[in-house]
Design an enzyme around this catalytic site. Structure first.
Site, PDB file in Angstrom:
ATOM      1  N   TRP A 181       0.773  -1.262   0.053  1.00 51.84           N
ATOM      2  CA  TRP A 181      -0.014  -0.198   0.013  1.00 51.84           C
ATOM      3  C   TRP A 181       0.946   1.435   0.085  1.00 51.84           C
ATOM      4  O   TRP A 181       0.251   2.293  -0.027  1.00 51.84           O
ATOM      5  CB  TRP A 181      -1.065  -0.007   1.297  1.00 51.84           C
ATOM      6  CG  TRP A 181      -0.373  -0.418   2.581  1.00 51.84           C
ATOM      7  CD1 TRP A 181      -0.242  -1.506   3.077  1.00 51.84           C
ATOM      8  CD2 TRP A 181       0.491   0.583   3.356  1.00 51.84           C
ATOM      9  NE1 TRP A 181       0.656  -1.808   4.282  1.00 51.84           N
ATOM     10  CE2 TRP A 181       1.149  -0.342   4.427  1.00 51.84           C
ATOM     11  CE3 TRP A 181       1.156   1.672   3.269  1.00 51.84           C
ATOM     12  CZ2 TRP A 181       1.954   0.173   5.365  1.00 51.84           C
ATOM     13  CZ3 TRP A 181       1.800   2.154   4.297  1.00 51.84           C
ATOM     14  CH2 TRP A 181       2.397   1.490   5.323  1.00 51.84           C
ATOM     15  N   ASN A 182       2.208   1.020   0.228  1.00 53.84           N
ATOM     16  CA  ASN A 182       3.043   2.398   0.572  1.00 53.84           C
ATOM     17  C   ASN A 182       3.289   3.372  -0.823  1.00 53.84           C
ATOM     18  O   ASN A 182       3.301   4.514  -0.880  1.00 53.84           O
ATOM     19  CB  ASN A 182       4.243   2.075   1.111  1.00 53.84           C
ATOM     20  CG  ASN A 182       5.224   1.201   0.342  1.00 53.84           C
ATOM     21  OD1 ASN A 182       4.799   0.521  -0.384  1.00 53.84           O
ATOM     22  ND2 ASN A 182       6.543   1.341   0.723  1.00 53.84           N
ATOM     23  N   LYS A 238      -2.909  -8.521  -7.563  1.00 59.06           N
ATOM     24  CA  LYS A 238      -3.633  -8.406  -6.289  1.00 59.06           C
ATOM     25  C   LYS A 238      -3.023  -7.132  -5.689  1.00 59.06           C
ATOM     26  O   LYS A 238      -1.939  -7.150  -4.900  1.00 59.06           O
ATOM     27  CB  LYS A 238      -3.352  -9.573  -5.153  1.00 59.06           C
ATOM     28  CG  LYS A 238      -4.236  -9.407  -4.206  1.00 59.06           C
ATOM     29  CD  LYS A 238      -3.917 -10.347  -3.115  1.00 59.06           C
ATOM     30  CE  LYS A 238      -2.899 -10.051  -2.083  1.00 59.06           C
ATOM     31  NZ  LYS A 238      -3.315  -8.703  -1.321  1.00 59.06           N
ATOM     32  N   PRO A 239      -3.785  -6.070  -5.766  1.00 56.41           N
ATOM     33  CA  PRO A 239      -3.249  -4.798  -4.928  1.00 56.41           C
ATOM     34  C   PRO A 239      -3.700  -5.019  -3.563  1.00 56.41           C
ATOM     35  O   PRO A 239      -4.517  -5.711  -3.448  1.00 56.41           O
ATOM     36  CB  PRO A 239      -4.317  -3.596  -5.908  1.00 56.41           C
ATOM     37  CG  PRO A 239      -5.382  -4.295  -6.151  1.00 56.41           C
ATOM     38  CD  PRO A 239      -5.157  -5.992  -6.531  1.00 56.41           C
ATOM     39  N   LYS A 278      -5.383  -4.401  -0.113  1.00 58.94           N
ATOM     40  CA  LYS A 278      -6.913  -4.089   0.151  1.00 58.94           C
ATOM     41  C   LYS A 278      -7.048  -2.596   0.722  1.00 58.94           C
ATOM     42  O   LYS A 278      -7.973  -1.919   0.844  1.00 58.94           O
ATOM     43  CB  LYS A 278      -7.868  -5.169   1.179  1.00 58.94           C
ATOM     44  CG  LYS A 278      -6.978  -5.242   2.326  1.00 58.94           C
ATOM     45  CD  LYS A 278      -7.897  -5.919   3.137  1.00 58.94           C
ATOM     46  CE  LYS A 278      -7.626  -6.418   4.600  1.00 58.94           C
ATOM     47  NZ  LYS A 278      -6.074  -6.370   4.969  1.00 58.94           N
ATOM     48  N   SER A 285       6.456  -7.081   2.985  1.00 58.67           N
ATOM     49  CA  SER A 285       7.364  -7.347   4.220  1.00 58.67           C
ATOM     50  C   SER A 285       8.220  -8.711   3.836  1.00 58.67           C
ATOM     51  O   SER A 285       7.661  -9.526   3.239  1.00 58.67           O
ATOM     52  CB  SER A 285       6.571  -7.561   5.548  1.00 58.67           C
ATOM     53  OG  SER A 285       5.874  -8.685   5.370  1.00 58.67           O
ATOM     54  N   GLU A 333      10.757  -8.103  -3.343  1.00 51.49           N
ATOM     55  CA  GLU A 333      11.290  -6.700  -2.824  1.00 51.49           C
ATOM     56  C   GLU A 333      10.793  -6.732  -1.642  1.00 51.49           C
ATOM     57  O   GLU A 333       9.548  -6.516  -1.308  1.00 51.49           O
ATOM     58  CB  GLU A 333      10.944  -5.683  -3.663  1.00 51.49           C
ATOM     59  CG  GLU A 333      11.385  -5.835  -5.251  1.00 51.49           C
ATOM     60  CD  GLU A 333      12.815  -5.680  -5.194  1.00 51.49           C
ATOM     61  OE1 GLU A 333      13.418  -5.331  -4.368  1.00 51.49           O
ATOM     62  OE2 GLU A 333      13.184  -6.066  -6.313  1.00 51.49           O
ATOM     63  N   LEU A 334      11.687  -6.946  -0.361  1.00 50.47           N
ATOM     64  CA  LEU A 334      11.319  -7.102   0.917  1.00 50.47           C
ATOM     65  C   LEU A 334      11.642  -6.041   1.756  1.00 50.47           C
ATOM     66  O   LEU A 334      11.935  -4.843   1.181  1.00 50.47           O
ATOM     67  CB  LEU A 334      11.685  -8.559   1.416  1.00 50.47           C
ATOM     68  CG  LEU A 334      11.287  -9.709   0.213  1.00 50.47           C
ATOM     69  CD1 LEU A 334      11.757 -11.089   1.009  1.00 50.47           C
ATOM     70  CD2 LEU A 334      10.008  -9.810   0.295  1.00 50.47           C
ATOM     71  N   ARG A 363      10.826  10.885   2.734  1.00 53.50           N
ATOM     72  CA  ARG A 363      10.062  10.573   1.590  1.00 53.50           C
ATOM     73  C   ARG A 363       8.928   9.768   1.673  1.00 53.50           C
ATOM     74  O   ARG A 363       8.865   8.938   2.360  1.00 53.50           O
ATOM     75  CB  ARG A 363      11.108   9.953   0.728  1.00 53.50           C
ATOM     76  CG  ARG A 363      11.158   9.773  -0.759  1.00 53.50           C
ATOM     77  CD  ARG A 363      12.221   9.150  -1.467  1.00 53.50           C
ATOM     78  NE  ARG A 363      11.630   8.654  -2.554  1.00 53.50           N
ATOM     79  CZ  ARG A 363      11.719   7.446  -2.764  1.00 53.50           C
ATOM     80  NH1 ARG A 363      11.869   6.413  -1.779  1.00 53.50           N
ATOM     81  NH2 ARG A 363      10.987   6.807  -3.883  1.00 53.50           N
ATOM     82  N   CYS A 422      10.320   1.140   2.240  1.00 51.00           N
ATOM     83  CA  CYS A 422      11.449   0.310   2.448  1.00 51.00           C
ATOM     84  C   CYS A 422      12.911   0.747   2.316  1.00 51.00           C
ATOM     85  O   CYS A 422      13.709   0.183   2.962  1.00 51.00           O
ATOM     86  CB  CYS A 422      11.120  -1.009   1.804  1.00 51.00           C
ATOM     87  SG  CYS A 422      11.159  -0.916  -0.008  1.00 51.00           S
ATOM     88  N   GLU A 430      12.098  -2.660  10.945  1.00 53.19           N
ATOM     89  CA  GLU A 430      11.817  -1.581   9.955  1.00 53.19           C
ATOM     90  C   GLU A 430      10.568  -0.563  10.712  1.00 53.19           C
ATOM     91  O   GLU A 430       9.585  -0.967  11.164  1.00 53.19           O
ATOM     92  CB  GLU A 430      11.286  -2.264   9.005  1.00 53.19           C
ATOM     93  CG  GLU A 430      11.095  -1.355   7.656  1.00 53.19           C
ATOM     94  CD  GLU A 430      10.857  -2.127   6.488  1.00 53.19           C
ATOM     95  OE1 GLU A 430      10.224  -3.220   6.238  1.00 53.19           O
ATOM     96  OE2 GLU A 430      11.081  -1.575   5.311  1.00 53.19           O
ATOM     97  N   SER A 464      16.138   5.604  -5.556  1.00 50.14           N
ATOM     98  CA  SER A 464      15.122   5.055  -6.642  1.00 50.14           C
ATOM     99  C   SER A 464      15.069   5.679  -7.874  1.00 50.14           C
ATOM    100  O   SER A 464      15.093   6.776  -7.886  1.00 50.14           O
ATOM    101  CB  SER A 464      13.856   4.920  -6.011  1.00 50.14           C
ATOM    102  OG  SER A 464      13.840   4.565  -4.899  1.00 50.14           O
TER     103      SER A 464
HETATM  104  C1  SIN Z   1       9.244   0.663  -1.139  1.00 52.59           C
HETATM  105  O1  SIN Z   1       9.400   1.460  -0.392  1.00 52.59           O
HETATM  106  O2  SIN Z   1       8.963  -0.518  -1.483  1.00 52.59           O
HETATM  107  C2  SIN Z   1       9.748   1.337  -2.580  1.00 52.59           C
HETATM  108  C3  SIN Z   1      10.857   2.605  -2.505  1.00 52.59           C
HETATM  109  C4  SIN Z   1      10.812   3.258  -3.785  1.00 52.59           C
HETATM  110  O3  SIN Z   1      10.619   2.728  -4.892  1.00 52.59           O
HETATM  111  O4  SIN Z   1      11.748   4.175  -3.783  1.00 52.59           O
END
Ligand code: SIN
Length: 475
Positions: free
Chosen positions: A148-149, A172-173, A175, A227, A248-249, A276, A282, A379, A439
């Site tokens: 969701w982030n 699957k986005p 919820k 996660s 991508e965890l 940011r 993550c 985290e 990124s």
């Molecule tokens: C993420 O937080 O999963 C991605 C961060 C990013 O693409 O900069």
């Protein structure tokens, strides 16, 4: 606003009786109800992707590329509308949401360019007995599960290369933020993506959805961002059908400031690396290691900068940090802060959740944090910056690497050779050297250790969605 499931190019109510409520985290109010995908909906989506993928894989790379480029254009043209949707369901400040749409769209432009450059090789076997032709096939149907982030960018970072490579997809986005995903699906069809190629099936029963998709004969790959805990579950389940995975965890990024750093630049970088997208990334700096000689100066200037963070609704002018995604996130952040204080940390700023409606936590700075305290191991996913001092360079590298995570690291020093040397020693897939942001669709995004498997973006990303085939022959 789209609230149904996207299956085979149609908007369907799905087979569940119930619906999923979508909340605005700034007010706790429900803003929409969406269809709740069941396993049979997920199977219908996989069937549709399987059927549509055959013609798509045969289409000329240039044709796929031009449709991807059109997707970039259409998303950019709808920046304001998509950004508002992101703010409503996620809460991030409108400026960040617009930035996210630019970032999301760019994955289409970049991968449109990669689609027409998919490499092959030809060589002669060392024995001279035959020629070796090496080329790449699309993998088939890809299951995509996103967090969701970044309601838009975490989808397009996977979707664009998957499509460029010639695959069909079932998404699957999350919820919490399905509305942006569903609207993107609608816009992609307008941009020329064939019916059935992209299917979007939100669900409240993720485990059942996963079982149905993993067991579908056409699904050959699972690409996930989220996660590490959930990633482990998905890896175990993917093993049942030996699916290819990209994971991508989680992260736990160290941010190291040396005595010889430009402290103003370090503070500026720290604000980006920490704050940011409301500090819910993550890649976020999770632990600030500051060399003793600049500890006071950095702590003071950084606390002042964090003190200027305005927390509030993402639509409000001047807000630079929106709400956290839900109440549980606020409780978890608060628990980490309380734990650090019990371990001896002092609070320089913030440190108390904002009472009342919405899921708000203020910008918080902690000093004298003990390396090894829970806050330095987990985290945070919120606007909290723990500062830990160091005096020895080998020791700071040891502390930076003292984690099972290895996504991102940040190093600030004016000695470039030292920065590169320290950067190389940090066990992380991405290093920001005198920079708070790493990124970029053109760069390989991904982690070492338990932060993930595989890379997204860059020239590598599209190959994750392909199988390599080798043909031995003579002529
Ligand atoms: C993420 O937080 O999963 C991605 C961060 C990013 O693409 O900069």
């Amino acid at each position: 606003m789209r609230t149904e499931l996207l299956i085979d190019g149609e908007w369907r109510q799905g087979s569940a009786d119930g619906r999923i409520g979508v909340l605005d985290p700034a007010t706790d109010e429900q803003i929409a109800e969406i269809a709740d995908g069941t396993p049979s909906d997920a199977i219908a989506a996989c069937d549709a992707a399987e059927a549509a993928q055959v013609a798509w894989a045969k289409a000329a790379p240039r044709e796929r590329s031009e449709i991807l480029r059109n997707c970039w254009k259409v998303l950019v043209e709808h920046t304001d509308e998509l950004a508002e949707l992101i703010v409503r369901e996620h809460g991030k400040p409108i400026g960040d949401a617009k930035g996210e749409i630019a970032y999301s769209a760019e994955f289409f432009r970049w991968n449109a360019e990669e689609t027409v450059r998919i490499r092959g090789e030809i060589g002669t076997a060392p024995s001279g007995a035959n020629k070796m032709i090496i080329h790449h096939h699309p993998i088939g149907v890809v299951a995509i599960i996103t967090p969701w982030n970044f309601p838009a960018a975490m989808i397009t970072r996977k979707l664009a290369p998957a499509l460029g490579a010639g695959n069909g997809v079932v998404i699957k986005p999350p919820k919490e933020t399905p509305l942006t995903a569903l609207r993107i699906g609608e816009l992609l069809i307008d941009a020329g993506i064939p019916n059935g190629l992209v299917n979007i099936v939100p669900t409240s029963t993720a485990g059942d959805w996963l079982d149905a998709v993993v067991d579908h004969r056409a699904v050959r790959m699972l690409s996930f961002t989220g996660s590490t805990e959930v990633g482990r579950v998905l890896l175990r389940r993917a093993a049942d059908r030996v699916l290819k995975t990209v994971m991508e965890l989680g992260g736990n990024a160290p941010f190291i400031v040396f005595d010889d750093a430009d402290i103003d630049a370090a503070v500026e970088g720290a604000m980006v690396a920490k704050m940011r997208h409301s500090a819910e990334t993550c890649t976020a700096a999770n632990r600030f290691y500051v060399e003793a000689g600049v500890l006071d100066e950095f702590s003071e200037k950084f606390t002042a900068a964090m003190g200027n963070v305005k927390v509030g609704s993402g639509f409000e002018a001047g807000v630079t940090c929106g709400p956290m995604i839900n109440k549980k996130a606020v409780t978890d952040i608060d628990g980490l802060v309380r734990g650090a204080v019990m371990d001896g940390a002092s609070i320089l700023l913030g440190g108390e959740p904002r009472p009342g409606a919405g899921c708000f936590y203020p910008a918080t700075v902690l000093r004298d944090v003990r390396h090894g305290s829970t806050i330095s191991q987990e985290e945070i996913f919120g606007p909290v910056a723990p500062i830990i001092s160091f005096t020895d360079h080998d020791e700071v590298v040891r502390m930076a690497n003292d984690t099972e995570m290895g996504l991102t690291g940040y190093v600030f020093t004016q000695d470039l050779a030292k920065g590169l040397h320290i950067g190389e020693r940090i066990q992380a897939g991405m290093i920001g050297l005198n920079r708070g942001a790493v990124s970029d669709p053109a760069a390989p995004f991904g982690g070492m250790k338990q932060s993930g498997l595989g890379r997204e973006g860059s020239t590598e990303g599209i190959y994750e969605f392909m199988e390599t085939q080798y043909i031995a022959t003579n002529w």
